[in-house]
Design an enzyme around this catalytic site. Sequence first.
Site, mmCIF file in Angstrom:
data_model
loop_
_atom_site.group_PDB
_atom_site.id
_atom_site.type_symbol
_atom_site.label_atom_id
_atom_site.label_comp_id
_atom_site.label_asym_id
_atom_site.label_seq_id
_atom_site.Cartn_x
_atom_site.Cartn_y
_atom_site.Cartn_z
ATOM 1 N N ARG A 24 -0.584 5.825 4.543
ATOM 2 C CA ARG A 24 -1.007 5.768 3.132
ATOM 3 C C ARG A 24 -2.080 4.683 2.918
ATOM 4 O O ARG A 24 -3.271 4.969 2.843
ATOM 5 C CB ARG A 24 0.213 5.531 2.233
ATOM 6 C CG ARG A 24 -0.030 5.860 0.769
ATOM 7 C CD ARG A 24 -0.800 4.816 -0.001
ATOM 8 N NE ARG A 24 -0.080 3.530 -0.079
ATOM 9 C CZ ARG A 24 -0.607 2.436 -0.602
ATOM 10 N NH1 ARG A 24 -1.824 2.459 -1.101
ATOM 11 N NH2 ARG A 24 0.066 1.311 -0.604
ATOM 12 N N ASP A 25 -1.663 3.442 2.880
ATOM 13 C CA ASP A 25 -2.606 2.367 2.561
ATOM 14 C C ASP A 25 -3.693 2.261 3.627
ATOM 15 O O ASP A 25 -4.847 1.950 3.330
ATOM 16 C CB ASP A 25 -1.845 1.041 2.452
ATOM 17 C CG ASP A 25 -2.717 -0.085 1.942
ATOM 18 O OD1 ASP A 25 -3.396 0.109 0.930
ATOM 19 O OD2 ASP A 25 -2.736 -1.149 2.576
ATOM 20 N N HIS A 217 -3.079 -8.553 4.535
ATOM 21 C CA HIS A 217 -4.259 -8.065 5.268
ATOM 22 C C HIS A 217 -4.748 -9.177 6.186
ATOM 23 O O HIS A 217 -4.529 -10.364 5.928
ATOM 24 C CB HIS A 217 -5.355 -7.659 4.280
ATOM 25 C CG HIS A 217 -5.139 -6.286 3.719
ATOM 26 N ND1 HIS A 217 -6.072 -5.284 3.794
ATOM 27 C CD2 HIS A 217 -4.068 -5.752 3.097
ATOM 28 C CE1 HIS A 217 -5.595 -4.191 3.227
ATOM 29 N NE2 HIS A 217 -4.393 -4.444 2.792
ATOM 30 N N CYS A 248 -11.006 -3.392 4.430
ATOM 31 C CA CYS A 248 -11.020 -4.048 3.130
ATOM 32 C C CYS A 248 -12.271 -3.576 2.416
ATOM 33 O O CYS A 248 -13.385 -3.888 2.828
ATOM 34 C CB CYS A 248 -11.036 -5.564 3.275
ATOM 35 S SG CYS A 248 -11.139 -6.371 1.680
HETATM 36 MG MG MG Z 1 -3.145 -2.894 2.176
#
Ligand code: MG
Length: 313
Positions: A24-25, A217, A248
């Site tokens: 997902r992320d 992160h 990012c």
């Molecule tokens: Mg993330």
Amino acid sequence: MTAPRTEPEDGLPTSVTVYEVGPRDGLQAETDVVPTDVKAELCRRLYVAGVRDLELTSFVPPTWIPQLTDAAEVAASVRIPDGARGVALVPNLRGLERARDAGIGEIAVVVSATEAFAHANLNTTKEGAVERAEDVVAEASGMPVRGYVSMAFGDPWEGEVDIDAVAATAARLYAAGCGTIALGDTIGVATPGLTARVVRETIAAGVPVEAVALHLHDTYGQALANVHAALRLGVSEFDAAVGGLGRCPYAKGATGNLATEALVWMLDGLGIETGIDVGAMAATTTWLSRMRGVRAPSNIATALAAAASKEES
Ligand code: MG
């Protein structure tokens, strides 16, 4: 070397939940669109590697994130093993409805610690996002819900965030019924002292440590140091993405989420139980890199692949 030497450290949790967010992320932030069958196979391999807590996809409006338009298909093609979780992110009530229709039994909601991120990524205000999340939790009526607080350690537009506001937002989500609150270092700017402070203030605001998770992160290479700082406070749930998936979007060329195999390697070294096989996780990274034709920013996968090819030759 294929495993770290184990040397436990006093005062740390004996087991940790590794919450895998790669499908997902991770994939939502990558520039390529991974085919549905590859996503399903990725989830299968993650479960086989020992992942028990997996975020499968997100039921965002299809126009928002082209990488995840196949949420329902992914949910339909993944078999969640007994004792494992398959969670889906839902941004609003419509997403909850779609997730339910797809047979999802556990969801995650997201709010923002800053106005700028709420506007840019959630199409609402900070307060609007919290109210929307509260509506979703109420409508989910008893379904387990995980709450993310994005930009909890710093924001690319606003810079430093107000820690009191982060803690208060986390406490509101907890009071609304979210069983876990994941504090998100969305851009990877946290360092260990700041991590500890945000965690302490979140606990002081009323979220028990058992309900605190960290979503880190590795943009500046600080993620594992931050995990260690949080372990010392008793935090026992950490998000990670296989292979460090997920760029990012606000720091071009930067790495993404903390790589799951890096997290598991460190926890293995500390003798902390995760249930995940670090070799199988690294092999999953290598497999996915091959399927996508993209090299993963994963020290562990690179080192283990090099060790394996040395053995073969
Ligand atoms: Mg993330």
